[in-house]
Design an enzyme around this catalytic site. Structure first.
Site, PDB file in Angstrom:
ATOM      1  N   CYS A 429       5.033  13.849  -1.213  1.00  0.00           N
ATOM      2  CA  CYS A 429       6.070  14.846  -1.308  1.00  0.00           C
ATOM      3  C   CYS A 429       6.208  15.664  -2.676  1.00  0.00           C
ATOM      4  O   CYS A 429       6.489  15.415  -3.095  1.00  0.00           O
ATOM      5  CB  CYS A 429       7.186  14.687   0.221  1.00  0.00           C
ATOM      6  N   GLN A 430       8.513  15.798  -2.284  1.00  0.00           N
ATOM      7  CA  GLN A 430       9.305  16.429  -3.583  1.00  0.00           C
ATOM      8  C   GLN A 430       9.371  14.483  -4.342  1.00  0.00           C
ATOM      9  O   GLN A 430       9.366  15.266  -5.270  1.00  0.00           O
ATOM     10  CB  GLN A 430       9.968  17.648  -3.155  1.00  0.00           C
TER      11      GLN A 430
END
Length: 468
Positions: A429-430
């Site tokens: 993800c981030q």
């Protein structure tokens, strides 16, 4: 006049109590399903809750209006705007009054003028408050619900994306533009009390400040800077976040009337063997420990949703409403977790096991997290691995890894067939928080060799990896 705001940080949801100190009457606006804070405040301040109102039929949380009417006998003031699809089905069970734009009602000496402010939803209302008991003849503030937020406005696309109302996004955007023109006519000094703050999926750029004024929003809210409808509509519909899967269920339940909570809902204490049987029956077992503890060892088939501000949101995305729910958690957090689940209508919590008991089980499942440089080395061989990016669409559109597969986390259980057979998923993800949840979901669904990218896309960029 008495005024108090309440904030549910799990859903970034605001609700309010307004009271007339002379008459002892109080109104609650947009109550959350856990009505304890309103009852506690009313008792402490010596008020009787005589009135309850909603700004609109909510999609992001289960309303406490029915629960509060049941407990207090307060009168419901509910929107009569919109067509029959936007009427509260449970109203007939309680004292109620249908209201439209142009109406007004009182709570003691506090006046509420009703404004029809469609855009987010067709039946949306706002309430302009004047404290006549304090001798004022001008409005003090406006309860805007999901109409105007601090720095943003309500999204008009939820009905189409979450509830399947085809063509409603454009129509809602047009209504929103017209509603905002009327909002601009309010005096600059009028305070703005919105229904949500930063973190809500009901807009795309909500501010974290809990209140504002009409004048400040006219100067600083992007949506109030437009004087041309077409360009406003384009900007409003662009870049809205994915509506959580559970939003459609919230609309249905809030319209029909949420089930009433029992005084004491018992949750059975279970053992590991019972957990295994529950999984075999298709029940949902949520491990609320940290991602680090989960990675070191967990019961096969469980999913990892740490109990934090995002818990209710991801539970709504990933848990089905026809599943019984069992928790692996600290017993001291059990009540808070149950309230969070109930806030979005996940009422089938039937059991729990203390998180410390998990470590007593042998042959726990684990997963590996790899660093960005390890990813670069492994991904040289594209035949063996597939990178799965579980971020939101807007994050993906901004930039992403070359060759990655984009499957937003909340949609992952429904899109497993998109992961190529025979390839090991490397999830990111981030920052590594959402990918840990995704890793647990994939493991529970049979992808046993899944890898999690430590530090996520941010770590990949810092390493200097290629992006598209």
């Amino acid at each position: 006049m008495f005024f108090k705001s309440f904030f549910d940080e799990n859903l970034a949801q605001m609700s309010y109590m307004v009271g007339c100190q002379k008459t002892g009457e109080a109104l609650v606006i947009d109550p959350a399903r856990d009505i304890t804070p309103y009852l506690t405040t009313a008792k402490k301040e010596d008020f009787e809750i005589t009135s309850i109102t909603e700004t609109h039929i909510h999609a992001d949380y289960l309303s406490g209006s029915r629960e509060l009417a049941e407990q207090t006998g307060g009168k419901l003031y509910l929107s009569d705007e919109g067509d029959d699809d936007w009427k509260y089905g449970f109203a007939k069970e309680y004292s109620h009054q249908w209201i439209k734009g142009g109406d007004q009602f009182y709570v003691g000496n506090v006046k509420l003028d009703v404004l029809h402010t469609p855009g987010h939803t067709p039946e949306s209302l706002s309430y302009l408050l004047t404290d006549e008991g304090g001798g004022s003849s001008v409005p003090m503030g406006i309860f805007t619900g999901d109409f105007v937020f601090v720095g943003d406005v309500g999204r008009p696309d939820l009905l189409e994306k979450a509830a399947g109302a085809s063509g409603s996004s454009e129509a809602g955007a047009k209504d929103m533009y017209k509603s905002l023109q009327r909002f601009k006519e309010l005096p600059d000094f009028v305070q703005v009390w919105p229904g949500h703050g930063a973190g809500s999926a009901c807009g795309k750029s909500l501010g974290a400040v809990p209140s504002s004024t009409v004048g400040y929003e006219k100067l600083n809210n992007w949506a109030l800077s437009y004087d041309e409808e077409a360009s406003f509509i384009d900007e409003l519909l662009k870049g809205q976040p994915e509506p959580p899967k559970y939003f459609a269920m919230m609309k249905k339940l809030n319209k029909e009337g949420p089930g009433l909570l029992e005084d004491h809902q018992s949750v059975e204490k279970m053992n590991i063997e019972q957990i295994q049987k529950a999984l075999e029956k298709g029940n949902a077992v949520i491990d609320t420990r940290s991602k680090e503890d989960f990675a070191k060892g967990h019961v096969e088939g469980t999913i990892n949703l740490p109990f934090n501000k995002a818990f209710a949101n991801w539970a709504g995305w990933l848990i089905n409403y026809d599943q019984d729910i069992i928790l692996i958690s600290d017993e001291s957090e059990l009540e808070g977790i149950q309230i969070a689940l109930q806030s979005i209508g996940l009422d089938r919590l039937v059991g729990f096991i203390n998180k410390y008991d998990v470590n007593q089980k042998e042959n726990l499942e684990t997963y590996e997290s790899i660093t960005a440089d390890q990813l670069a080395e492994r991904f040289k061989d594209h035949e063996d691995y597939i990178i799965v990016d579980v971020r939101n669409q807007s994050e993906w559109d901004e930039e992403h890894m070359e060759g990655a597969l984009h499957v937003m986390l909340g949609t992952l259980p429904d899109r497993l067939d998109e992961i190529p057979e025979g390839k090991t998923p490397i999830v990111h993800c981030q920052s590594g928080v959402r990918s840990a949840i995704a890793t647990s979901v994939l493991q529970a669904c049979g992808f046993k060799d899944v890898l999690n990218l430590k530090g996520g896309f941010s770590a990949w960029k810092e390493y200097g990896g290629k992006v598209a």
